[in-house]
Design an enzyme around this catalytic site. Structure first.
Site, PDB file in Angstrom:
ATOM      1  N   SER A 153     -26.170  22.676  17.762  1.00 48.72           N
ATOM      2  CA  SER A 153     -26.236  22.145  16.397  1.00 48.72           C
ATOM      3  C   SER A 153     -27.656  21.666  16.094  1.00 48.72           C
ATOM      4  O   SER A 153     -28.174  21.867  14.991  1.00 48.72           O
ATOM      5  CB  SER A 153     -25.266  20.968  16.220  1.00 48.72           C
ATOM      6  OG  SER A 153     -23.948  21.411  16.053  1.00 48.72           O
ATOM      7  N   THR A 182     -20.440  25.297  23.093  1.00 46.32           N
ATOM      8  CA  THR A 182     -19.884  24.222  23.930  1.00 46.32           C
ATOM      9  C   THR A 182     -19.303  24.805  25.218  1.00 46.32           C
ATOM     10  O   THR A 182     -19.573  24.318  26.327  1.00 46.32           O
ATOM     11  CB  THR A 182     -18.820  23.413  23.166  1.00 46.32           C
ATOM     12  OG1 THR A 182     -19.353  23.065  21.888  1.00 46.32           O
ATOM     13  CG2 THR A 182     -18.435  22.165  23.916  1.00 46.32           C
ATOM     14  N   LYS A 202     -19.777  10.132  14.228  1.00 41.68           N
ATOM     15  CA  LYS A 202     -18.537  10.925  14.333  1.00 41.68           C
ATOM     16  C   LYS A 202     -17.666  10.599  13.129  1.00 41.68           C
ATOM     17  O   LYS A 202     -17.792   9.530  12.541  1.00 41.68           O
ATOM     18  CB  LYS A 202     -17.776  10.542  15.611  1.00 41.68           C
ATOM     19  CG  LYS A 202     -16.789  11.599  16.059  1.00 41.68           C
ATOM     20  CD  LYS A 202     -17.466  12.649  16.916  1.00 41.68           C
ATOM     21  CE  LYS A 202     -16.591  13.833  17.179  1.00 41.68           C
ATOM     22  NZ  LYS A 202     -17.162  14.715  18.216  1.00 41.68           N
ATOM     23  N   GLY A 224     -18.309  20.402  13.462  1.00 44.92           N
ATOM     24  CA  GLY A 224     -16.892  20.558  13.798  1.00 44.92           C
ATOM     25  C   GLY A 224     -16.473  19.748  15.009  1.00 44.92           C
ATOM     26  O   GLY A 224     -17.295  19.225  15.757  1.00 44.92           O
ATOM     27  N   ASP A 225     -15.183  19.638  15.181  1.00 48.52           N
ATOM     28  CA  ASP A 225     -14.545  19.060  16.371  1.00 48.52           C
ATOM     29  C   ASP A 225     -13.098  19.567  16.296  1.00 48.52           C
ATOM     30  O   ASP A 225     -12.848  20.599  15.642  1.00 48.52           O
ATOM     31  CB  ASP A 225     -14.629  17.519  16.356  1.00 48.52           C
ATOM     32  CG  ASP A 225     -14.277  16.909  17.711  1.00 48.52           C
ATOM     33  OD1 ASP A 225     -15.120  16.898  18.613  1.00 48.52           O
ATOM     34  OD2 ASP A 225     -13.119  16.452  17.896  1.00 48.52           O
TER      35      ASP A 225
HETATM   36  P1  NDP Z   1      -9.903  23.045  18.581  1.00 51.47           P
HETATM   37  O1  NDP Z   1      -9.268  22.418  17.422  1.00 51.47           O
HETATM   38  O2  NDP Z   1     -10.569  24.355  18.436  1.00 51.47           O
HETATM   39  O3  NDP Z   1      -8.864  23.174  19.784  1.00 51.47           O
HETATM   40  C1  NDP Z   1      -8.210  22.068  20.290  1.00 51.47           C
HETATM   41  C2  NDP Z   1      -7.306  22.505  21.424  1.00 51.47           C
HETATM   42  O4  NDP Z   1      -6.844  21.345  22.118  1.00 51.47           O
HETATM   43  C3  NDP Z   1      -6.074  23.236  20.930  1.00 51.47           C
HETATM   44  O5  NDP Z   1      -5.647  24.136  21.919  1.00 51.47           O
HETATM   45  C4  NDP Z   1      -5.079  22.078  20.779  1.00 51.47           C
HETATM   46  O6  NDP Z   1      -3.716  22.479  20.855  1.00 51.47           O
HETATM   47  C5  NDP Z   1      -5.432  21.220  21.955  1.00 51.47           C
HETATM   48  N1  NDP Z   1      -5.088  19.820  21.656  1.00 51.47           N
HETATM   49  C6  NDP Z   1      -5.581  19.072  20.638  1.00 51.47           C
HETATM   50  N2  NDP Z   1      -5.033  17.856  20.634  1.00 51.47           N
HETATM   51  C7  NDP Z   1      -4.186  17.833  21.658  1.00 51.47           C
HETATM   52  C8  NDP Z   1      -3.317  16.854  22.170  1.00 51.47           C
HETATM   53  N3  NDP Z   1      -3.218  15.638  21.612  1.00 51.47           N
HETATM   54  N4  NDP Z   1      -2.589  17.183  23.281  1.00 51.47           N
HETATM   55  C9  NDP Z   1      -2.704  18.419  23.838  1.00 51.47           C
HETATM   56  N5  NDP Z   1      -3.492  19.390  23.379  1.00 51.47           N
HETATM   57  C10 NDP Z   1      -4.231  19.101  22.319  1.00 51.47           C
HETATM   58  O7  NDP Z   1     -10.946  21.953  19.128  1.00 51.47           O
HETATM   59  P2  NDP Z   1     -12.207  22.137  20.070  1.00 51.47           P
HETATM   60  O8  NDP Z   1     -11.964  23.224  21.060  1.00 51.47           O
HETATM   61  O9  NDP Z   1     -13.398  22.182  19.220  1.00 51.47           O
HETATM   62  O10 NDP Z   1     -12.240  20.733  20.810  1.00 51.47           O
HETATM   63  C11 NDP Z   1     -11.601  20.499  22.066  1.00 51.47           C
HETATM   64  C12 NDP Z   1     -12.227  19.294  22.726  1.00 51.47           C
HETATM   65  O11 NDP Z   1     -13.617  19.538  22.936  1.00 51.47           O
HETATM   66  C13 NDP Z   1     -12.163  17.998  21.944  1.00 51.47           C
HETATM   67  O12 NDP Z   1     -12.052  16.917  22.849  1.00 51.47           O
HETATM   68  C14 NDP Z   1     -13.504  17.921  21.253  1.00 51.47           C
HETATM   69  O13 NDP Z   1     -13.862  16.607  20.931  1.00 51.47           O
HETATM   70  C15 NDP Z   1     -14.384  18.495  22.346  1.00 51.47           C
HETATM   71  N6  NDP Z   1     -15.685  19.021  21.933  1.00 51.47           N
HETATM   72  C16 NDP Z   1     -15.790  19.987  20.982  1.00 51.47           C
HETATM   73  C17 NDP Z   1     -17.023  20.508  20.642  1.00 51.47           C
HETATM   74  C18 NDP Z   1     -17.192  21.620  19.672  1.00 51.47           C
HETATM   75  O14 NDP Z   1     -18.330  22.076  19.514  1.00 51.47           O
HETATM   76  N7  NDP Z   1     -16.150  22.118  19.047  1.00 51.47           N
HETATM   77  C19 NDP Z   1     -18.256  19.984  21.261  1.00 51.47           C
HETATM   78  C20 NDP Z   1     -18.020  19.020  22.304  1.00 51.47           C
HETATM   79  C21 NDP Z   1     -16.777  18.561  22.585  1.00 51.47           C
HETATM   80  P3  NDP Z   1      -2.814  22.485  19.521  1.00 51.47           P
HETATM   81  O15 NDP Z   1      -3.233  23.693  18.752  1.00 51.47           O
HETATM   82  O16 NDP Z   1      -1.427  22.568  20.031  1.00 51.47           O
HETATM   83  O17 NDP Z   1      -3.097  21.208  18.802  1.00 51.47           O
HETATM   84  O1  2IT Z   2     -18.205  16.274  20.469  1.00 53.81           O
HETATM   85  C1  2IT Z   2     -19.162  16.985  20.072  1.00 53.81           C
HETATM   86  O2  2IT Z   2     -20.248  16.963  20.642  1.00 53.81           O
HETATM   87  C2  2IT Z   2     -18.946  17.861  18.922  1.00 53.81           C
HETATM   88  N1  2IT Z   2     -17.840  17.907  18.405  1.00 53.81           N
HETATM   89  C3  2IT Z   2     -20.090  18.651  18.362  1.00 53.81           C
HETATM   90  C4  2IT Z   2     -20.890  17.831  17.395  1.00 53.81           C
HETATM   91  C5  2IT Z   2     -21.991  18.562  16.662  1.00 53.81           C
HETATM   92  O3  2IT Z   2     -22.636  17.872  15.877  1.00 53.81           O
HETATM   93  O4  2IT Z   2     -22.202  19.754  16.858  1.00 53.81           O
END
Ligand code: NDP
Ligand code: 2IT
Length: 448
Positions: free
Chosen positions: A380, A211, A128, A167-168
């Protein structure tokens, strides 16, 4: 708490060595607590110090990222990459850009990723990375310059057979594009070094949706197995409005549910008629705006300041899809009091440990992140396969594989919960044990 002297000793040592790293210690504690049963049954684990070796990242890199903003001012950020475990494949895991990013957060995410990637059954180790850079309010050019500077250091640590970032939070298609361009420029090679790429340069169909869709596929299995029910007719609340939240909404709706609330870090929207996802996509994906703009566009919808209030909205299924520790014990109790039957984690470690335990004890379906959000990294992995084959599969083909992988992950976590804990609701322990088993066996086989 821990049952064995071995686990107690290892965790105490970990606490000492990583003092103050709250999120990392939280993730580690949860894992150690639930894999103890497996460790007790396998004496080799203690003899060969597998737990200590598993908890220690293979490599942790911290670096400086200097970039120039649109006003010509120099900016300095901190970059990270943890290469946690490579026993079953090259390091794999996302990059997070958020001002809260620090060593503890990167290490907790990396540790979770090791077990998650193992559960996918694909050959991927765990890693990560990210930076405390705040993408909010930055222009496209600022994002590009940051990504170029970030990659100018990161490139030396990664590679298609070494470590493959994605991404994340704060990293989507735009950022992956800039990162990929810079890697290609520096290395002079076009390879699948990143996933989540655009479709014109090696990305996979369905990675964007993966996801959120995968979360619903996993939840669907859990609803069926544990409560003999489905998404049809259910009211759903989803925190966040980013990539995971949007596509969880899309799939839950396709499966017959009504999603009534979504949020961002400032507040949440409530739409009793069911959220119009096209409006949310326009605001968040196209305009990069705030969720409160929804109420200016959809009649009858409400906006409430403060994102945590979302857990007071009455629902059957809650899906935390924003960030870590966004759902605590009190909030879990409120959900249950309001009739919630399932909490399905889309974000990484969104539920505090006490809250997760409360849900499991009360026979509420609790789908743990490392299992239920594994669809993103699994896809991925499918992108890596397509890149290696120099072929691309159709949306339907990738989606079908994703679906099958999520069903397998459910079955693996469900079986382990029954076999080791004797409680089919303890998918948390089930996922940890099933994920750990494969990594531990590979570590033993490969020696020190
Ligand atoms: P994005 O950046 O697309 O969206 C994040 C969302 O969460 C936004 O709505 C953001 O609001 C909100 N957010 C972020 N930080 C905070 C905080 N500290 N408090 C409250 N709201 C918050 O990210 P993702 O959708 O990709 O990721 C969301 C979650 O899913 C994370 O935990 C990530 O690790 C997990 N994840 C993502 C994957 C992926 O493929 N993208 C895969 C597996 C897990 P704001 O715009 O106001 O910051
Ligand atoms: O938390 C997660 O699994 C991710 N952000 C996706 C990682 C990836 O390599 O696609």
């Amino acid at each position: 708490m821990f049952k064995t002297e071995y686990a107690k000793r290892v965790y105490a040592e970990l606490e000492k060595k990583n003092a103050g790293e709250k999120e990392f210690l939280q993730a580690a504690k949860e894992i150690v607590e639930s894999i103890e049963i497996y460790i007790q049954k396998n004496p080799k684990m203690e003899q060969q110090k597998i737990l200590e070796r598993f908890l220690e990242p293979e490599r942790f890199v911290q670096f400086k990222v200097v970039w120039v903003d649109d006003k010509g001012e120099f900016q300095v950020n901190r970059g990270f990459r943890v290469q946690y475990n490579s026993a079953i494949g090259p390091y794999k895991g996302g990059l997070r850009l958020h001002p809260s990013v620090n060593a503890s957060i990167i290490k907790f995410l990396g540790l979770e990723q090791v077990l998650k990637n193992s559960l996918t059954t694909l050959p991927m180790g765990g890693g990560k990375g990210g930076s405390d850079f705040d993408p909010k309010g930055k222009s496209d050019n600022e994002i590009m310059r940051f990504c170029q500077s970030f990659m100018t250091e990161l490139y030396r640590h990664i590679g298609p057979d070494t470590d493959v970032p994605a991404g994340d939070i704060g990293v989507g298609g735009r950022e992956i594009g800039f990162l990929f361009g810079q890697y290609k420029r520096i290395r002079d090679e076009f390879t699948g070094v990143l996933t989540g790429k655009g479709l014109t340069y090696g990305g996979s169909l369905a990675r964007t949706q993966a996801t959120g869709y995968g979360l619903c596929y996993y939840a669907q299995e859990a609803l069926k197995a544990l409560k003999n029910t489905s998404f049809a007719g259910k009211t759903v609340v989803i925190s966040g409005s980013g990539n995971v939240a949007i596509y969880a909404n899309e799939k839950a709706t396709q499966l017959g549910a009504k999603v009534v609330a979504m949020s961002d870090s400032n507040g949440y929207i409530y739409d009793k008629n069911g959220i119009n996802l096209d409006v949310v996509k326009q605001i968040k994906e196209v305009e990069r705006g705030r969720i409160k703009e929804y109420v200016e566009r959809v009649k009858g919808a409400e906006y409430h300041d403060g994102c945590r209030g979302i857990w007071s909205v009455k629902c059957d299924i809650a899906m935390p899809c924003a960030t870590q520790n966004e759902l605590n014990l009190e909030e879990a109790k409120t959900l249950v009091a309001n009739g919630c039957i399932a909490v399905c984690e889309g974000a990484n470690m969104p539920t505090e440990l006490e809250a997760a335990k409360y849900l499991i004890e009360n026979k509420i379906i609790f789908t743990p992140a490392k299992a239920s959000n594994a669809g993103g990294v699994a896809t991925s992995g499918l992108e890596m396969s397509q890149n290696s084959l120099r072929l691309s599969w159709t949306f339907e083909e990738v989606d079908q594989r994703l679906h099958d992988i999520m069903v397998n992950i459910f079955n693996a976590s469900y079986s382990a919960a029954k076999e080791y804990v004797g409680n089919p609701f303890d998918l948390l322990a089930g996922a940890n044990i099933a994920g750990f088993k494969k990594v531990a066996e590979a570590m033993v086989a490969q020696g020190i």
